[in-house]
Design a protein around this motif. Sequence first.
Motif, PDB file in Angstrom:
ATOM      1  N   PRO A   1     -51.036  -6.247  22.048  1.00 42.21           N
ATOM      2  CA  PRO A   1     -49.391  -5.723  21.176  1.00 42.21           C
ATOM      3  C   PRO A   1     -49.614  -4.063  21.050  1.00 42.21           C
ATOM      4  O   PRO A   1     -50.670  -3.808  21.261  1.00 42.21           O
ATOM      5  N   LEU A   2     -48.381  -4.240  21.998  1.00 44.08           N
ATOM      6  CA  LEU A   2     -48.132  -2.622  21.967  1.00 44.08           C
ATOM      7  C   LEU A   2     -47.190  -1.728  21.365  1.00 44.08           C
ATOM      8  O   LEU A   2     -45.740  -2.594  20.794  1.00 44.08           O
ATOM      9  N   ALA A   3     -47.029  -0.967  19.928  1.00 42.65           N
ATOM     10  CA  ALA A   3     -45.901  -0.044  19.208  1.00 42.65           C
ATOM     11  C   ALA A   3     -46.140   0.834  19.968  1.00 42.65           C
ATOM     12  O   ALA A   3     -46.300   1.300  20.699  1.00 42.65           O
ATOM     13  N   VAL A   4     -44.171   0.814  20.034  1.00 45.64           N
ATOM     14  CA  VAL A   4     -43.606   1.787  20.014  1.00 45.64           C
ATOM     15  C   VAL A   4     -42.165   2.108  18.964  1.00 45.64           C
ATOM     16  O   VAL A   4     -41.890   1.659  18.127  1.00 45.64           O
ATOM     17  N   LEU A   5     -43.091   3.636  19.094  1.00 48.16           N
ATOM     18  CA  LEU A   5     -42.224   4.446  18.001  1.00 48.16           C
ATOM     19  C   LEU A   5     -41.069   4.921  17.809  1.00 48.16           C
ATOM     20  O   LEU A   5     -41.000   5.571  19.163  1.00 48.16           O
ATOM     21  N   GLU A   6     -39.926   5.048  17.638  1.00 47.31           N
ATOM     22  CA  GLU A   6     -38.922   6.135  17.574  1.00 47.31           C
ATOM     23  C   GLU A   6     -37.862   5.392  18.028  1.00 47.31           C
ATOM     24  O   GLU A   6     -38.506   4.731  18.974  1.00 47.31           O
ATOM     25  N   SER A   7     -36.814   5.612  17.776  1.00 45.95           N
ATOM     26  CA  SER A   7     -35.580   4.908  18.416  1.00 45.95           C
ATOM     27  C   SER A   7     -35.215   5.443  20.043  1.00 45.95           C
ATOM     28  O   SER A   7     -34.917   4.166  20.787  1.00 45.95           O
ATOM     29  N   GLY A   8     -35.508   6.277  20.099  1.00 45.92           N
ATOM     30  CA  GLY A   8     -35.551   7.151  21.901  1.00 45.92           C
ATOM     31  C   GLY A   8     -36.596   6.497  22.317  1.00 45.92           C
ATOM     32  O   GLY A   8     -36.690   5.889  23.589  1.00 45.92           O
ATOM     33  N   SER A   9     -37.577   6.803  22.155  1.00 43.91           N
ATOM     34  CA  SER A   9     -38.835   5.962  22.860  1.00 43.91           C
ATOM     35  C   SER A   9     -38.478   4.284  22.916  1.00 43.91           C
ATOM     36  O   SER A   9     -38.818   3.963  23.940  1.00 43.91           O
ATOM     37  N   ILE A  10     -38.262   3.939  22.046  1.00 41.75           N
ATOM     38  CA  ILE A  10     -38.157   2.147  22.470  1.00 41.75           C
ATOM     39  C   ILE A  10     -36.733   1.718  23.024  1.00 41.75           C
ATOM     40  O   ILE A  10     -37.273   1.170  23.922  1.00 41.75           O
ATOM     41  N   LEU A  11     -36.089   2.785  22.984  1.00 39.10           N
ATOM     42  CA  LEU A  11     -34.535   2.432  24.250  1.00 39.10           C
ATOM     43  C   LEU A  11     -35.407   2.807  26.145  1.00 39.10           C
ATOM     44  O   LEU A  11     -34.602   1.886  26.797  1.00 39.10           O
TER      45      LEU A  11
ATOM     46  N   LEU B   1     -31.249  10.150  30.600  1.00 36.13           N
ATOM     47  CA  LEU B   1     -31.377  10.968  30.485  1.00 36.13           C
ATOM     48  C   LEU B   1     -31.264  11.492  29.539  1.00 36.13           C
ATOM     49  O   LEU B   1     -30.984  11.836  28.522  1.00 36.13           O
ATOM     50  N   ASN B   2     -30.523  12.876  29.325  1.00 39.39           N
ATOM     51  CA  ASN B   2     -30.063  13.979  29.196  1.00 39.39           C
ATOM     52  C   ASN B   2     -29.178  13.582  27.325  1.00 39.39           C
ATOM     53  O   ASN B   2     -29.725  13.663  26.845  1.00 39.39           O
ATOM     54  N   TRP B   3     -28.400  11.950  28.403  1.00 39.83           N
ATOM     55  CA  TRP B   3     -27.824  11.498  27.308  1.00 39.83           C
ATOM     56  C   TRP B   3     -28.511  11.038  26.194  1.00 39.83           C
ATOM     57  O   TRP B   3     -28.646  10.561  25.033  1.00 39.83           O
ATOM     58  N   LEU B   4     -29.419   9.921  26.922  1.00 37.90           N
ATOM     59  CA  LEU B   4     -30.303   9.397  25.845  1.00 37.90           C
ATOM     60  C   LEU B   4     -30.972  10.787  24.876  1.00 37.90           C
ATOM     61  O   LEU B   4     -31.416  10.201  23.871  1.00 37.90           O
ATOM     62  N   PHE B   5     -31.614  11.413  25.511  1.00 36.42           N
ATOM     63  CA  PHE B   5     -32.862  12.457  24.382  1.00 36.42           C
ATOM     64  C   PHE B   5     -31.277  13.683  23.170  1.00 36.42           C
ATOM     65  O   PHE B   5     -31.589  13.385  22.459  1.00 36.42           O
ATOM     66  N   TRP B   6     -30.414  13.616  23.960  1.00 38.54           N
ATOM     67  CA  TRP B   6     -29.179  13.759  23.038  1.00 38.54           C
ATOM     68  C   TRP B   6     -28.888  13.016  21.646  1.00 38.54           C
ATOM     69  O   TRP B   6     -28.661  13.728  20.855  1.00 38.54           O
ATOM     70  N   GLN B   7     -28.551  12.010  22.093  1.00 39.40           N
ATOM     71  CA  GLN B   7     -28.712  10.738  21.181  1.00 39.40           C
ATOM     72  C   GLN B   7     -29.464  10.940  19.930  1.00 39.40           C
ATOM     73  O   GLN B   7     -29.625  11.196  18.538  1.00 39.40           O
ATOM     74  N   VAL B   8     -30.820  10.885  20.783  1.00 38.83           N
ATOM     75  CA  VAL B   8     -32.133  11.591  20.276  1.00 38.83           C
ATOM     76  C   VAL B   8     -31.620  12.276  18.692  1.00 38.83           C
ATOM     77  O   VAL B   8     -31.861  12.173  16.946  1.00 38.83           O
ATOM     78  N   GLY B   9     -31.852  13.648  19.616  1.00 39.87           N
ATOM     79  CA  GLY B   9     -31.830  15.175  19.160  1.00 39.87           C
ATOM     80  C   GLY B   9     -30.770  14.835  17.866  1.00 39.87           C
ATOM     81  O   GLY B   9     -30.349  16.077  16.869  1.00 39.87           O
TER      82      GLY B   9
END
Length: 174
Positions: free
Chosen positions: A99-109, A131-139
């Motif tokens: 099993p692989l655990a993936v933490l944090e919403s941005g990392s999961i996406l 990815l700019n938008w992905l990381f923007w939404q995370v931060g």
Amino acid sequence: MDGTKRQKFASMNRPTAGVTHEQTLPVGQHSLQLYFLGTPNGVKVTILLEELLAAGHTQAEYDAWLIRIGEGDQFGSGYTDINPNSKIPTLVDHSGDQPLAVLESGSILLYLAEKFGAFIPKDIARRTACLNWLFWQVGSALYISGGLCTLREQLSGISEHEASEGNGVRCGEG
């Protein structure tokens, strides 16, 4: 804000993590297990999973399990085994050897998009823009949308002066 409401949020958002009680996590029939709450971070993961399913990625079937952060589920032994930070959401992928655990919403996406080869362009310029938008939404996006709702709930019932004193926050009517 009365002391009871302050204590509720203080205990939920404590600066520590780790086990406070024994609790077994449920595991369903699908390879992907999502442990979340209907917060902005949890919802964005379910949206992507549903988009993957709609795009025909049948292996994106998942089981979703409620982690009631107000009741301390994130500090249960089963949850801290997969996420020692005691934060939501967490995705566990059981499709591999381990099993692989993936933490944090941005990392999961990002994990899901790469796992299924969907929604992230391969062209470097378009990928970078994505990815700019992905990381923007995370931060940033949380503070503009969901975080504002949470802040507003936490501040309800206190005066504007009390809300703004010491942290620069000003709540108006809305």
